[in-house]
Write a protein that holds these residues in place. Structure first.
Motif, PDB file in Angstrom:
ATOM      1  N   GLY A 111      59.357 118.321 -19.767  1.00 55.08           N
ATOM      2  CA  GLY A 111      59.676 118.951 -18.487  1.00 55.08           C
ATOM      3  C   GLY A 111      59.257 118.117 -17.299  1.00 55.08           C
ATOM      4  N   SER A 112      58.676 116.922 -17.553  1.00 47.43           N
ATOM      5  CA  SER A 112      58.268 116.044 -16.446  1.00 47.43           C
ATOM      6  C   SER A 112      59.503 115.431 -15.803  1.00 47.43           C
ATOM      7  CB  SER A 112      57.311 114.965 -16.956  1.00 47.43           C
ATOM      8  OG  SER A 112      57.943 114.196 -17.973  1.00 47.43           O
ATOM      9  N   ASP A 113      59.284 114.503 -14.883  1.00 53.46           N
ATOM     10  CA  ASP A 113      60.424 113.987 -14.114  1.00 53.46           C
ATOM     11  C   ASP A 113      61.387 113.204 -14.992  1.00 53.46           C
ATOM     12  OD1 ASP A 113      59.742 110.817 -13.426  1.00 53.46           O
ATOM     13  OD2 ASP A 113      58.006 112.079 -13.851  1.00 53.46           O
ATOM     14  N   LEU A 114      62.609 113.065 -14.509  1.00 52.73           N
ATOM     15  CA  LEU A 114      63.688 112.405 -15.246  1.00 52.73           C
ATOM     16  C   LEU A 114      63.382 110.936 -15.494  1.00 52.73           C
ATOM     17  CD1 LEU A 114      66.556 112.430 -16.443  1.00 52.73           C
ATOM     18  CD2 LEU A 114      67.457 112.094 -14.131  1.00 52.73           C
ATOM     19  N   PHE A 115      62.724 110.280 -14.544  1.00 53.92           N
ATOM     20  CA  PHE A 115      62.442 108.845 -14.675  1.00 53.92           C
ATOM     21  C   PHE A 115      61.638 108.545 -15.941  1.00 53.92           C
ATOM     22  CE2 PHE A 115      59.656 105.176 -13.877  1.00 53.92           C
ATOM     23  CZ  PHE A 115      60.613 104.188 -13.645  1.00 53.92           C
ATOM     24  N   THR A 116      60.634 109.370 -16.209  1.00 51.24           N
ATOM     25  CA  THR A 116      59.785 109.171 -17.399  1.00 51.24           C
ATOM     26  C   THR A 116      60.608 109.263 -18.675  1.00 51.24           C
ATOM     27  OG1 THR A 116      57.920 110.153 -16.224  1.00 51.24           O
ATOM     28  CG2 THR A 116      57.739 110.010 -18.620  1.00 51.24           C
ATOM     29  N   VAL A 117      61.469 110.281 -18.755  1.00 49.01           N
ATOM     30  CA  VAL A 117      62.292 110.479 -19.949  1.00 49.01           C
ATOM     31  C   VAL A 117      63.304 109.334 -20.095  1.00 49.01           C
ATOM     32  CG1 VAL A 117      63.863 112.057 -21.131  1.00 49.01           C
ATOM     33  CG2 VAL A 117      62.029 112.976 -19.721  1.00 49.01           C
TER      34      VAL A 117
END
Length: 516
Positions: A111-117
């Protein structure tokens, strides 16, 4: 060396192309249905390309293993054994390194930010060509081990090592597949989430006030259609986001070795589910209000159209009356009168059609009042009722005019019948007078007199009654003075005929007395 390099480049390009195809399909799923229909062929072609690339990847892998196997096969057994041990060590080390890399250093919350994923997905995609190379190496080792009766090969020991390697390979493949699936779903979740957040920031999720303009049905329809299309797209995004989130949670509930968490994602999903329910409720209410507004405008336009139709019908009818009345008395003969009556009948039919349309519209509005008891809908009943009253009054005018024309027709028919009788009696009087001059005896005169009386006696009272009816009807239609003028000629003619009959009878009686 050259073949190996080319093979690696080909595998890398295949993975890159497949990733681009998957990204395209993910983006297409987020747009509205109208756009999806426009790119339907592109979607189908992309899906087919991804499937075909997977087949080509497997074929290339098998081809590379077979090609290396053939090169090794021609070498001495000692060299083959040396190559086998070296490849076994390299492949095992490679898979172990991949396995370590797949064990994330820290737990990642999806559920963290898109950049991390995206970074994690990028890293996974970079591993795929390396994994495919190791997969090809494994296939090559299995082919080497399967060579029949190779001296110098410790078959049992190497078979066990290959089995361990296959198990490690399967573990790595399963882990990569699980990460690939969960990352793809998570990226799609974050992309949809970002799209909804952008719409929220730009005010696209706000529900505006309805602009009151009841006379403009085209604008009302445009408002409704635009709102429905826009809301359908937003509903689709909410639905996709929630479906994707639930799918991720369901996937994570299955046994896996992934070092990821869904704590934040659960919270995000719950928030968007709540937002979705609230927004959809407001959107549904707004669309319902717009629909009522559009219906109000449509009804108002129908009332205006019926009013214009009524005005046009009334104007044409008045012109019909005027054009008939300005004709001379002679020109308004029985034939012209019959045509006028037919045209009036046509207008009476048109009035009935207009009445039926008004009745249907009234029923529709009354039904709307029952379902939506608001003042705006009730206001529509007043002009409909007023128009119905006007039409009812006009209908009576047309009906009265029609009855008047029917009476005029009846009057003209009776006058025409009288004229035929006048002509017939006049001709008979002339013939009888001529025959009487030729009679030589009293008996002949008496016979002629009887025949004439037999013809004339029953007809005279009938004609006298008809003349009276003509006078009464003319006075009813045109008034006493004008009515008398209208039938004056007919009455005078009748008196002339009666006088000629009396004169003939007197002449026949005198002639009878003179004959011996």
């Amino acid at each position: 060396e050259s073949a190996n390099t080319q093979w690696k480049k080909a595998i890398k390009k295949i993975f890159s192309t497949q990733n681009m195809g998957c990204n395209f399909l993910n983006l297409v799923n987020m747009v509205n249905k109208t756009f999806i229909l426009k790119v339907e062929n592109s979607v189908r072609v992309t899906e087919d390309i991804i499937v075909n690339l997977s087949k080509e990847k497997e074929e290339l892998t098998d081809l590379w293993a077979t090609w290396n196997f053939k090169i090794t096969k021609v070498k001495a057994v000692k060299q083959q054994w040396q190559i086998f041990k070296e490849k076994l060590k390299i492949t095992t080390n490679g898979l172990e390194i991949l396995q370590e890399e797949l064990q994330l250093a820290a737990t990642v919350d999806l559920g963290s930010d898109l950049f991390t994923v995206l970074e994690l997905q990028k890293k996974l995609n970079q591993m795929k060509p390396q994994y495919q190379q190791l997969n090809a190496e494994l296939e090559y080792l299995k082919k080497l081990l399967a060579l029949p009766s190779q001296k110098g090969f410790v078959v049992k020991e190497n078979s066990e090592r290959i089995s361990e390697l296959i198990h490690l390979h399967q573990t790595v493949m399963d882990t990569m597949t699980e990460y690939d699936e969960i990352f793809n779903k998570t990226v799609k979740f974050h992309q949809i989430k970002r799209e909804l957040e952008c719409l929220s920031k730009s005010g696209e999720l706000d529900i505006p006030e309805i602009c009151e303009d009841p006379e403009n049905v085209h604008r009302a329809k445009a408002y409704l259609v635009n709102a429905q299309e826009k809301h359908a797209h937003i509903r689709q995004l909410y639905n996709l986001l929630i479906t994707q989130g639930v799918d991720i949670l369901s996937t994570m509930q299955k046994p896996n070795c992934l070092n990821v968490s869904v704590k934040n994602l659960k919270q995000e999903l719950a928030r968007f589910e709540c937002d979705s329910i609230n927004w959809i409720s407001k959107a549904d209410k707004y669309e319902e209000e717009l629909s009522q507004y559009f219906q109000h405008c449509t009804t108002q336009e129908e009332i205006n159209e019926l009013r214009e139709s009524f005005k046009d019908l009334k104007k044409k009818f008045n012109n019909l009356k005027f054009n008939y009345m300005k004709k001379t008395e002679k020109a308004r003969n029985l034939k012209v009168l019959k045509i006028q009556i037919q045209q009036v009948d046509t207008y009476a039919e048109k009035i009935q059609i207009l009445k039926k349309k008004m009745d249907n519209l009234e029923k529709s509005v009354i039904g709307s009042v029952a379902n939506e008891p608001n003042a705006k809908v009730r206001v529509l009943l007043e002009p409909i009722s007023d128009l119905q009253k006007q039409l009812s009054d006009f209908s009576r005018v047309v009906e009265d005019y029609k009855q008047n024309l029917d009476l005029v027709e009846h009057l003209q028919q009776m006058m025409e019948e009288c004229q035929f009788w006048f002509e017939d009696v006049s001709a008979t009087v002339v013939r009888v007078g001529k025959y009487s001059a030729e009679c030589k005896t009293r008996e002949a005169i008496e016979s002629l007199y009887k025949q004439f009386n037999k013809f004339i006696e029953p007809a005279v009272p009938q004609q006298e009654e008809k003349i009276q009816q003509i006078i009464d009807l003319a006075e009813l239609l045109y008034g006493i003075e004008e009515g008398k003028k209208y039938v004056e000629k007919a009455v005078l003619k009748y008196k002339e005929i009666i006088n000629s009959i009396d004169e003939l009878c007197r002449s026949l009686r005198e002639l009878k007395e003179l004959k011996v």
